[in-house]
Design an enzyme around this catalytic site. Sequence first.
Site, mmCIF file in Angstrom:
data_model
loop_
_atom_site.group_PDB
_atom_site.id
_atom_site.type_symbol
_atom_site.label_atom_id
_atom_site.label_comp_id
_atom_site.label_asym_id
_atom_site.label_seq_id
_atom_site.Cartn_x
_atom_site.Cartn_y
_atom_site.Cartn_z
ATOM 1 N N LYS A 11 0.848 -1.202 0.000
ATOM 2 C CA LYS A 11 0.000 0.000 0.000
ATOM 3 C C LYS A 11 0.880 1.247 0.000
ATOM 4 C CE LYS A 11 -0.312 -0.067 5.042
ATOM 5 N NZ LYS A 11 -1.056 -0.637 6.183
ATOM 6 N N TYR A 48 13.387 31.212 6.847
ATOM 7 C CA TYR A 48 12.116 31.755 7.365
ATOM 8 C C TYR A 48 12.103 31.781 8.896
ATOM 9 C CZ TYR A 48 9.845 31.138 2.787
ATOM 10 O OH TYR A 48 9.480 31.224 1.472
ATOM 11 N N MET A 105 9.946 24.899 1.410
ATOM 12 C CA MET A 105 9.186 23.988 0.558
ATOM 13 C C MET A 105 10.094 23.183 -0.383
ATOM 14 S SD MET A 105 6.023 24.835 -2.010
ATOM 15 C CE MET A 105 4.923 25.459 -0.750
HETATM 16 C C1 LIG Z 1 -0.265 -1.553 6.937
HETATM 17 C C2 LIG Z 1 -0.793 -2.842 7.410
HETATM 18 C C3 LIG Z 1 0.067 -3.917 7.654
HETATM 19 C C4 LIG Z 1 1.577 -3.810 7.614
HETATM 20 O O1 LIG Z 1 2.047 -3.166 8.760
HETATM 21 P P1 LIG Z 1 3.618 -3.126 9.079
HETATM 22 O O2 LIG Z 1 3.683 -2.599 10.449
HETATM 23 O O3 LIG Z 1 4.221 -2.211 8.080
HETATM 24 O O4 LIG Z 1 4.102 -4.517 8.945
HETATM 25 C C5 LIG Z 1 -0.506 -5.142 7.954
HETATM 26 N N1 LIG Z 1 -1.842 -5.275 8.049
HETATM 27 C C6 LIG Z 1 -2.687 -4.249 7.860
HETATM 28 C C7 LIG Z 1 -4.145 -4.466 8.007
HETATM 29 C C8 LIG Z 1 -2.195 -2.993 7.551
HETATM 30 O O5 LIG Z 1 -3.044 -1.978 7.367
#
Ligand SMILES: *Cc1c(COP(=O)(O)O)cnc(C)c1O
Length: 375
Positions: free
Chosen positions: A39, A272, A320
């Site tokens: 993801k 800044y 930025m």
């Molecule tokens: C993101 C996620 C993981 C992985 O988590 P890590 O800590 O990066 O291993 C596993 N299961 C679910 C449901 C997640 O959302």
Amino acid sequence: MDDLQKRSWAEIFTDNIRHNYKAIRAQLPEGCRFLGIVKADAYGHGALRVSQILEEEGADYLAVSCLDEALELRQGGIKTPILILGHTPREYVRVLIENDITQTVTCLAKALEFSEEAVRIGKTLRTHIKVDTGMSRLGFLCAGEYFDEGVANIVKAVSLPGLETEGIFTHFSVSDEDGNENRAYTLSQFDLFTTVISAVENAGSFRFNIRHCANSGAVVNYPETALDMVRPGLLLYGYGDTSGRFGLKPCMRLVTTVSTIKYYGSGTDVSYGRHYTTDKLTRMGVLAIGYADGLPRASSGKCSYAVKDGFAPQCGSICMDMCMADLTGLKEVDVGSEVEIFGEKNSIYNISDAAGTIPYELLCAVSKRVPRVYR
Ligand SMILES: *Cc1c(COP(=O)(O)O)cnc(C)c1O
């Protein structure tokens, strides 16, 4: 990469992804499946490239957070099963089925929607049930007084027409944190999860093929929770093995370059807000990276970056598109020199600690403007 564009980039070490995959796999019990979490563009490493590598290496499953991320992989030719961890609106049930994507079911209402839609189009949607055992996020609520209702709802969900329930999972909230209380909490989550599974299987004369709960923290700290499949994310990218037991290697190195160097006398205000004032004759470099590239502004003035002959303290507010670093005494560094923000020489934890955050956030934050260079 086009040399003319040499500004900032993220080097991705594909051999290290392969190495980490194999190192994690070697720790798993016989027959345990491996789901790679890709993801958020594979935690910034490039979801398609990482998925191709995992597919080649023999990963059993991939997981993403939403339909767009799943479609990117299918359109890129990925054949491995893909699980969507988050919600998908019912209008997209057809797209899920046509692309052979597995959908998480998080409550009875969603199960009913998915079922109706699948029946309407005369097809079957493959699903995994999510159980909330203490993360208090998505999932059928099954803790304490909700146990009976939660189990009854899951029994209903798995018997709906148009849905083929392949798996069931839960998510740990403190499996990566030390201490007895966290250990007790994680084990109670695991205990509740397995109790829910037994209750549903007994009530419905039904078997879940794939039971899974182990995120990175659990893969390292609770090998007994592996069940039928593990779900590491961070570990795959080389972090989170706090004990160093798996010998993992970081897979990303964030690099920038020096745009210009100027000498300022003592008492010069920099950037800044005038939060930094030189206290000596200073050889100050302007680096071609800022918060729009993913450098956390909260780390302003609190960290150093690796250069050829040492470390350059970052000075003043991060802007930025650029930030400043003190190059006084670092004779090997010139205009155009490479500066490692994090990577082999400068641990990502130096930057995440300075920003008061976690490596996850820094990896995902590396923005679209920063080209990924695969090594
Ligand atoms: C993101 C996620 C993981 C992985 O988590 P890590 O800590 O990066 O291993 C596993 N299961 C679910 C449901 C997640 O959302």
